[in-house]
Design a protein around this motif. Structure first.
Motif, PDB file in Angstrom:
ATOM      1  N   ALA A  26      -1.363   5.182   9.478  1.00 57.57           N
ATOM      2  CA  ALA A  26       0.006   5.684   9.360  1.00 57.57           C
ATOM      3  C   ALA A  26       0.045   7.202   9.543  1.00 57.57           C
ATOM      4  O   ALA A  26       0.971   7.748  10.135  1.00 57.57           O
ATOM      5  N   LEU A  27      -0.975   7.873   9.032  1.00 56.10           N
ATOM      6  CA  LEU A  27      -1.031   9.326   9.183  1.00 56.10           C
ATOM      7  C   LEU A  27      -1.241   9.732  10.645  1.00 56.10           C
ATOM      8  O   LEU A  27      -0.807  10.804  11.077  1.00 56.10           O
ATOM      9  N   LEU A  63      -3.320   3.396   5.560  1.00 56.64           N
ATOM     10  CA  LEU A  63      -2.812   4.747   5.285  1.00 56.64           C
ATOM     11  C   LEU A  63      -3.275   5.710   6.364  1.00 56.64           C
ATOM     12  O   LEU A  63      -2.489   6.521   6.878  1.00 56.64           O
ATOM     13  N   GLU A  64      -4.540   5.622   6.721  1.00 60.62           N
ATOM     14  CA  GLU A  64      -5.081   6.511   7.746  1.00 60.62           C
ATOM     15  C   GLU A  64      -4.377   6.286   9.083  1.00 60.62           C
ATOM     16  O   GLU A  64      -4.042   7.248   9.792  1.00 60.62           O
ATOM     17  N   TRP A 106       0.822  -1.204   0.000  1.00 62.84           N
ATOM     18  CA  TRP A 106       0.000   0.000   0.000  1.00 62.84           C
ATOM     19  C   TRP A 106       0.856   1.254   0.000  1.00 62.84           C
ATOM     20  O   TRP A 106       0.464   2.302  -0.533  1.00 62.84           O
TER      21      TRP A 106
END
Lengths: 194, 136
Positions: free
Chosen positions: B25-26, B22-23, B4
């Motif tokens: 990780a942010l 991703l969310e 990803w």
């Protein structure tokens, strides 16, 4: 400046500006020029060009103020105009990858030539490192990072400003921060984790 | 490197699981630390000249609009004047002798045209009678 952050005051200013009241528009310029200038300054990395583009942003805003329908905030609308102008400018400008030309933090005082004392503090060094790392990002990544982490726009607002899907905004933000993590690892506790 | 992440770097669409990763990780501490460092950067002071330059550019646009309008109107007036003043002298009237000749020609043409008596058969209109010599 008129009315601080009172939204009703701003609404009145916008209504008057739409009627081509230049004084009212002038109040809007005073209200937003610092944010727009800071954003553009970090985006184009040149003080002179940033001044020109900031002026162009507000002139274009004045010319098109009757198209502003209030669905987005005035800040978001102005950031969109600024972003588009910066994209046009980057297409026209010859690329200068010379990091020395970055006028973010002068090493020496431009007036008397003495060393910039701020650089000798940890905070000053960190700030210089952050600015340099941001300047090294590709422009699309830099724009999203600045709009989110500096200007505080939401993902949806940023998607409207730079005209990309929401998922792309998040991807760019992730990649930008990941790049900064590597560049700023000396300042981060425990180094960079993959 | 996770798939990803590669897709995110290439700005390729992520599936639901990848978007969730991703969310996360942010929101992870290291990402938030960077966000705070970036967010703590002081804004640049906008040069005071910007608002003056914008005001000048806006008012110049208004003055230019008026200038162009007056200029266009003046140019149009000059163009009309130039056209009118370019008309040549009136054509001189024909001389008396020329007028008499034209009249005589008209009479001859009329006299030599045969019209049907009842006006019904206009096919005979084009017939020309034999011209008799005019008395001198």
């Amino acid at each position: 400046m008129a009315g601080g952050s009172d939204p009703t005051v701003e609404e009145a200013l916008i209504r008057r500006a739409k009627a081509k009241d230049t004084e009212a528009f002038g109040w809007l310029v005073e209200r937003y020029q610092a944010r727009i200038y800071s954003y553009i300054r970090r985006l184009v990395r040149s003080r002179e060009e940033a001044e020109d583009l900031t002026q162009d942003t507000f002139v274009k805003a004045y010319r098109n103020i009757d198209r502003y329908d209030g669905r987005a905030s005035m800040a978001t609308w102005l950031f969109r105009i600024a972003s588009n102008l910066c994209i046009d400018a980057s297409r026209n400008r010859s690329r200068r990858v010379d990091a020395v030309s970055i006028e973010i933090m002068p090493v020496r005082d431009p007036e008397d030539g003495t060393w910039n004392p701020e650089l000798h503090s940890v905070a000053g060094e960190m700030r210089a490192a952050v600015e340099a790392a941001i300047a090294d990002l590709k422009e699309p990544l830099r724009a999203v990072l600045l709009l989110h982490d500096v200007e505080g726009l939401t993902y949806e607002e940023i998607a409207g400003v730079v005209d990309v899907p929401l998922g792309t905004v998040k991807s760019r933000l992730f990649v930008a921060r990941k790049s900064l993590q590597k560049a700023l690892s000396p300042f981060l506790e425990g180094g960079v984790s993959q | 490197m996770s798939d990803w992440i590669i897709k995110a770097e290439r700005e390729e669409p992520l599936n639901e699981t990848e978007a969730q990763a991703l969310e996360e990780a942010l929101q992870a501490p290291e990402s938030q630390t960077v966000a705070q460092m970036v967010g703590s950067l002081p804004p640049f002071d906008a040069p005071t000249t910007i608002s003056k330059r914008v005001a000048s550019a806006i008012s110049m646009r208004g003055r230019l609009r008026y200038a162009y309008g007056f200029g266009a109107a003046a140019a149009a007036c000059l163009a009309v004047f130039a056209v009118l003043s370019q008309e040549g002298p009136e054509q001189a009237p024909v001389t008396q002798s020329e007028a008499s000749e034209l009249l005589e020609w008209h009479y001859e043409a009329a006299a030599t045209t045969v019209l049907p008596g009842d006006g019904a058969n206009l096919a005979g209109f084009s017939q020309v009678a034999t011209q008799e010599a005019r008395p001198q």
